[in-house]
Scaffold this active site. Sequence first.
Site, PDB file in Angstrom:
ATOM      1  N   LYS A  80       0.823  -1.213   0.000  1.00 43.76           N
ATOM      2  CA  LYS A  80       0.000   0.000   0.000  1.00 43.76           C
ATOM      3  C   LYS A  80       0.854   1.259   0.000  1.00 43.76           C
ATOM      4  O   LYS A  80       0.602   2.202  -0.766  1.00 43.76           O
ATOM      5  CB  LYS A  80      -0.948  -0.019   1.203  1.00 43.76           C
ATOM      6  N   THR A  82       3.941   1.365  -1.007  1.00 43.02           N
ATOM      7  CA  THR A  82       4.612   1.324  -2.310  1.00 43.02           C
ATOM      8  C   THR A  82       3.696   1.892  -3.386  1.00 43.02           C
ATOM      9  O   THR A  82       4.134   2.656  -4.264  1.00 43.02           O
ATOM     10  CB  THR A  82       5.003  -0.126  -2.660  1.00 43.02           C
ATOM     11  N   ARG A 103       2.382   7.925   6.817  1.00 42.21           N
ATOM     12  CA  ARG A 103       2.705   7.882   8.242  1.00 42.21           C
ATOM     13  C   ARG A 103       4.196   7.634   8.461  1.00 42.21           C
ATOM     14  O   ARG A 103       4.858   7.013   7.637  1.00 42.21           O
ATOM     15  CB  ARG A 103       1.901   6.768   8.928  1.00 42.21           C
ATOM     16  N   LYS A 114       8.001  -6.437   9.194  1.00 43.34           N
ATOM     17  CA  LYS A 114       7.221  -5.727   8.175  1.00 43.34           C
ATOM     18  C   LYS A 114       8.041  -4.709   7.386  1.00 43.34           C
ATOM     19  O   LYS A 114       7.735  -4.375   6.259  1.00 43.34           O
ATOM     20  CB  LYS A 114       6.020  -5.030   8.836  1.00 43.34           C
ATOM     21  N   ALA A 295      -3.330   0.975  12.256  1.00 40.56           N
ATOM     22  CA  ALA A 295      -4.778   0.971  11.997  1.00 40.56           C
ATOM     23  C   ALA A 295      -5.494  -0.150  12.733  1.00 40.56           C
ATOM     24  O   ALA A 295      -6.687  -0.053  12.980  1.00 40.56           O
ATOM     25  CB  ALA A 295      -5.044   0.861  10.505  1.00 40.56           C
ATOM     26  N   PHE A 323      -3.639  -0.678   6.550  1.00 44.54           N
ATOM     27  CA  PHE A 323      -4.248  -1.986   6.326  1.00 44.54           C
ATOM     28  C   PHE A 323      -5.446  -1.917   5.370  1.00 44.54           C
ATOM     29  O   PHE A 323      -5.463  -1.108   4.464  1.00 44.54           O
ATOM     30  CB  PHE A 323      -4.603  -2.652   7.663  1.00 44.54           C
ATOM     31  N   PHE A 411       2.891  -8.142  -9.522  1.00 37.69           N
ATOM     32  CA  PHE A 411       4.160  -8.825  -9.253  1.00 37.69           C
ATOM     33  C   PHE A 411       4.598  -9.490 -10.558  1.00 37.69           C
ATOM     34  O   PHE A 411       3.760  -9.856 -11.390  1.00 37.69           O
ATOM     35  CB  PHE A 411       3.986  -9.891  -8.172  1.00 37.69           C
ATOM     36  N   TRP A 439       6.383  -0.854  -8.637  1.00 36.18           N
ATOM     37  CA  TRP A 439       7.499  -1.456  -7.901  1.00 36.18           C
ATOM     38  C   TRP A 439       8.676  -1.742  -8.838  1.00 36.18           C
ATOM     39  O   TRP A 439       9.826  -1.482  -8.498  1.00 36.18           O
ATOM     40  CB  TRP A 439       7.025  -2.755  -7.236  1.00 36.18           C
TER      41      TRP A 439
END
Length: 587
Positions: A80, A82, A103, A114, A295, A323, A411, A439
């Site tokens: 998210k 990214t 954030r 993470k 979140a 999230f 991906f 990405w």
Amino acid sequence: MPLDPTKNPDWKIAQAAEKNMKTVYELGDELGLKKEELLPHGHHVAKLDFNKILKRLEKRPDCKYIDVTAITPTPLGEGKSTTTMGLTQGMGKRGHKVIAAIRQPSGGPTMNIKGSAAGGGLAQCIPLTPFSLGLTGDINAIMNAHNLAMVALTSRMQHEYNYNDAQLKKRKLKRLDINHRSVEMKWIIDFCAQSLRDITIGQGGKMDGFLMKSGFAIAVSSEVMAILSVAQDLKDMRERMGRIVVGYDKGGKPVTTEDLEVAGAMTAWMVEALNPNLMQTIEGQPVLVHAGPFANIAIGQSSVIADRVGLKLADYHLTESGFGADIGFEKFWNLKCRFSGLKPHAAVLVATIRALKSHGGAPVPVPGKPMPTEYTGENVGYVEKGCVNLVHHIETVKKAGVNPVVCINAFHTDTKKEISAVRRMAEKAGARVAVSEHWQYGGDGAVDLADAVVEACEEKNNFKLLYDLNLPLSKRIEKIAKEVYGADGVDYTADAKVKLKRLEDDKEISQLGTCMVKTHLSLSDNPNLKGVPKGWRLQISDLLTYKGAGFVVPVAGTIKLMPGTASDPAYRRVDVDTKTGRVKGLF
């Protein structure tokens, strides 16, 4: 970018991009900032004097406002942040003046499994090291302010235990008569430290504190962090800081930080932290980094102040919610927008083939272990079955009256048939769909997503809140459970029932918003239930009062406010090049 993200880790890509970074002075000029509005912290990070900016631009209309959210993720995360960076870069490629607000990452996830939430591949926020390791000190300020309240609380309890009323009066103190069994606050630390969840403090003699049970929560769950996220200005922050409920007296009356005469000193720690931080994407678009609440255990939003600034300085302002749409977007919708009065024009729902396969029945991927083979080969059946989760989140966004745009965060292992299945089902549910390869290709890979978002912003919408604050708290919890999570109803533990009655009987507290604590790994309160679970009821085990932030916090399931560190945490791979001082291994 000369680096290939399929062959190079994020930190190497970030280091390569940082060689060509714009200075904060260049970013400030591009944004039209005055010299006195830019508060540099070195050459590539700055704080912004939001008061001066907003006062100067108060008559300038706000730009288009977009929230980035996601479907229910796997434990690996679905990109998210990214996507937020990639979309910002894609809009930049299209020539749009765009700003993102994200954030600040917590040290807990950064040093755990993470990562730092800077994005990834060719869609990152830089410079990576300051972003990941404390930035300009906002989280340190939050920890100091919060823990100062705990110092004030515990020392007051000690003195009231040791001294009679006459002795207290000599010290210009009145007895608050705090019930040690009804203390709501814990200490905080910015790491995942499970061994500190439950502790005993005050051991020793009468000068060593008051003997009682206590514990630690992670810094980003602090009410002070939530206040930074929702405060409008310093005056609003000071008032909110004084309303923080630290516990209850023996008569059941709330005791606040104002009662402890510590709210002013807490605010003093936060004055500089109130200014948002200015950074950039690896392609040079401005990024505001401010506040960092999770979140699943907090409000999950970057600050209202950052959004207000971004909306005045650009043509498109992107903000990110933590999230899935059941958690982060729901709180953006019913808390952040309620507090700010701002209305979004569109919402981006990030989805991955990986997550959809997980919701369709494939084995759930486990961080640190090899990816199951179901994720490396084509399986349209898993994808189609898992799309029920995506469709559920599309419906949630539509309930808010916001135009949804599904971003298929691609991906290199995804196949055309799998992507086609997602597009077909998402469009049938009434969403725009764009495949984005940010990405791997940066802004060039996100131009289709940028176009879809611009189109969605031009369409009329009918933004509306899910509930009115006059609705009783129990009815609000039920409404969120049924309409957002898909539950059949809500059940409460015996202790939660007692708290619910007390909160609903308090006229002031009953008017606060509702900030749910729930696992991010399922629409339900059970992280093992994937897809769209049926035939279940939400279990509420506790209710916390964040009166300063402006909401009550119902706690669902067994989720904890202090996460644990895994057996293979990220800190094992973080180190420093002692010749250059460069940090390596962050992601």
